[in-house]
Motif scaffolding. Structure first.
Motif, short mmCIF file in Angstrom:
data_model
loop_
_atom_site.label_atom_id
_atom_site.label_comp_id
_atom_site.label_asym_id
_atom_site.label_seq_id
_atom_site.Cartn_x
_atom_site.Cartn_y
_atom_site.Cartn_z
N ASP A 29 -14.30 88.98 -54.57
CA ASP A 29 -15.69 88.76 -54.98
C ASP A 29 -15.73 87.78 -56.15
O ASP A 29 -14.88 87.82 -57.04
CB ASP A 29 -16.34 90.08 -55.44
N ASN A 30 -16.73 86.92 -56.13
CA ASN A 30 -16.85 85.91 -57.20
C ASN A 30 -16.96 86.56 -58.57
O ASN A 30 -16.38 86.07 -59.54
CB ASN A 30 -18.07 85.02 -56.94
N ASP A 34 -14.43 85.82 -61.54
CA ASP A 34 -14.95 85.27 -62.80
C ASP A 34 -14.56 86.15 -63.99
O ASP A 34 -14.21 85.66 -65.06
CB ASP A 34 -16.47 85.11 -62.74
#
Length: 95
Positions: A29-30, A34
């Protein structure tokens, strides 16, 4: 340089294999990626190394038997519970 080379015994893969690590492709997942990148930048480490350490920690915790977790909770909570029960029984006996 030879005019012709024999690749019949050639194998696919890295020329120099990495010991203990394997290159893979996964979807993350981004938001998770991140977060790891931000933490890694703050700590001055690589985000992939941090992800590997987090996975190792998860596996170490998951391998721990449930009974060990119960023992830890009992060691923390039982003394407080016993102290509370003892204090209540002393006040009841005075009445």
């Amino acid at each position: 340089m030879r005019a012709e080379y024999d690749f019949s015994k050639g194998k696919r893969g890295a020329v120099i294999p990495q010991k203990g690590k394997t290159r893979i492709s996964i979807f993350i997942d981004n938001a998770v990626l991140d977060a790891f990148r931000a933490r890694a930048e703050k700590a001055g480490a690589g985000y992939q190394t941090m992800m590997n350490e987090a996975l190792r920690q998860y596996l170490a915790d998951a391998d721990q038997p449930v009974t060990e977790n119960v023992r830890q909770v009992l060691r923390q909570e039982l003394p407080e519970y016993v102290a509370g029960v003892t204090a209540r029984s002393k006040t009841k006996s005075k009445i």
